[in-house]
Design a protein around this motif. Structure first.
Motif, mmCIF file in Angstrom:
data_model
loop_
_atom_site.group_PDB
_atom_site.id
_atom_site.type_symbol
_atom_site.label_atom_id
_atom_site.label_comp_id
_atom_site.label_asym_id
_atom_site.label_seq_id
_atom_site.Cartn_x
_atom_site.Cartn_y
_atom_site.Cartn_z
ATOM 1 N N GLU A 238 -6.294 6.600 -0.448
ATOM 2 C CA GLU A 238 -6.829 5.438 0.532
ATOM 3 C C GLU A 238 -7.951 4.701 -0.399
ATOM 4 O OE1 GLU A 238 -6.034 3.999 3.114
ATOM 5 O OE2 GLU A 238 -4.278 5.322 3.635
ATOM 6 N N TRP B 162 2.003 1.877 -3.554
ATOM 7 C CA TRP B 162 1.030 2.438 -4.487
ATOM 8 C C TRP B 162 0.792 3.824 -4.153
ATOM 9 C CZ3 TRP B 162 -0.657 0.753 -8.386
ATOM 10 C CH2 TRP B 162 -1.140 -0.526 -8.890
ATOM 11 N N GLU C 185 0.892 -1.074 0.091
ATOM 12 C CA GLU C 185 0.022 -0.150 0.240
ATOM 13 C C GLU C 185 0.822 1.355 -0.019
ATOM 14 O OE1 GLU C 185 -2.963 0.071 2.968
ATOM 15 O OE2 GLU C 185 -4.107 -1.695 2.480
ATOM 16 N N VAL D 248 -6.384 2.999 -3.653
ATOM 17 C CA VAL D 248 -5.802 1.797 -3.266
ATOM 18 C C VAL D 248 -6.732 0.787 -2.776
ATOM 19 C CG1 VAL D 248 -4.229 0.917 -1.749
ATOM 20 C CG2 VAL D 248 -3.489 3.024 -2.850
#
Length: 364
Positions: free
Chosen positions: A236, A215, A212, A239
């Protein structure tokens, strides 16, 4: 890429097995390109493009020859000629190179000649990478994408073809192979089953997931390229909606950026990210409908299994175990379902398709 490049440069054959649309081929192609920049010879073929033994032989032979600049121009000329027949000085070059590298040169530069047995031509083409690498004192990387297609029968008897591949590569010490495939259980059977010709011919390279944090950093950098500032809420949402799936996550990000262009703003917030998610679902709606139609051709059990997975339910619920297993195998062969880590629970491969099924079809 760094790990693959290092292993291939050290002469270690590598195998990458991962579902379609997860970046497998992109990573492999980028790795091969990086090795090419290090002055290694490279040959890249895809069994999705070359769908029979004759076409595969021609592509391997041509891609091998283009490692030499003068021959690259000649190959390009052959590909552009309507008749695909050379004459004059070019034909003289063919004869000279043939005397140096063997009959496989004809497969690359005279594809209109009378065809021999396709498997014989493939055998000749597979010998060419070692010959040119040895002549030019180079190491050569041979990348074959979607290798599991060799088991389809389209290239001849699968056992005979893979045995031929093994023999040619065993006698090619200057050739290091990178094999990729999108049907993991077929790839593992090809290389892990001691009854198969390619048994233990290379090690499996597991593609590590994109974290994450990676990303967030990567997406922030991409938005920044267009002068866009993206806030944490938007990152957020993108992802989380993409669930780590490379294509889905990037499609959501693309649609989010498109929404910002429509709004005339350089600030990407959560509202735009939600629009991006809806835009991604709309962009893929036709593909998802076609995919659902394909699942229906696999039978009632396949439909029930796909719908249950989309709704986070067990694929075996109210289904005979054998029927559920057959459905899961058929869906896995089509790269529609995956089993993370080979020990986890079955899941639909594409989170956007999961959202489509969940929205369109209610579970029983």
């Amino acid at each position: 890429m760094d790990e693959l490049s290092s292993q291939l440069a050290d002469g270690l054959h590598q195998i990458v097995a991962a579902p379609r649309r997860t970046g497998k081929s992109t990573v492999c192609e980028a790795t091969v390109a990086a090795l090419r920049r290090q002055d290694l010879y490279t040959v890249s073929v895809s069994l999705f493009r070359d769908t029979n033994a004759a076409a595969l032989a021609e592509t391997i032979a041509q891609e091998t020859l283009v490692n030499r600049s003068p021959l690259k121009r000649l190959v390009e000329r052959v590909r552009q000629l309507p008749s695909r027949a050379l004459a004059g000085r070019s034909l003289t070059t063919v004869l000279r190179v043939k005397s140096e590298l063997g009959d496989a040169v004809e497969i690359a530069l005279e594809p209109t000649r009378k065809r021999q047995d396709p498997l014989h031509e493939l055998a000749l083409a597979l010998e060419l990478p070692q010959r040119i690498a040895e002549r030019d004192d180079r190491q050569l990387i041979l990348f074959i994408d979607e290798l599991q297609q060799l088991t389809s029968g389209a290239y001849g008897d699968p056992d005979q073809v893979t045995q031929q591949l093994r023999e040619a590569l065993h006698d090619s010490p200057r050739v290091t192979c990178l094999f990729a495939g999108s049907v993991e259980h077929l790839m593992r059977d090809m290389f892990s089953n001691e009854r198969r010709a390619l048994y233990q011919f290379g090690g499996f390279h597991e593609m590590s997931p994109i974290t994450e944090d990676e990303w967030r950093g990567g997406l922030r950098a991409r938005f920044d390229q267009d002068g866009c500032e993206v806030d944490e809420e938007a990152l957020e949402l993108i992802v989380a909606a993409g669930e780590g799936h490379p294509r889905s996550t990037m499609l959501i990000a693309q649609q989010t950026h498109h929404a910002s262009v429509e709004e005339g703003t350089r600030h990407i917030d959560g509202t735009l990210a939600e629009r991006g998610h809806r835009g991604a679902l709309a962009a893929d709606a036709g593909r998802h409908a076609d995919l659902m139609d394909r699942i229906r051709t696999m039978g009632r059990a396949a439909v029930e299994v796909a719908v249950r997975l989309a709704h986070d339910r067990s694929p075996y619920e109210n289904l005979e175990k054998k029927a559920a297993n057959r459905a899961l195998n058929a869906l896995a062969d089509a790269s529609i379902v995956v089993r993370p880590g080979r020990r986890g629970s079955w899941t639909l491969a594409d989170p956007l398709f999961t959202a489509y099924v969940r929205r369109e079809i209610h579970a029983d």
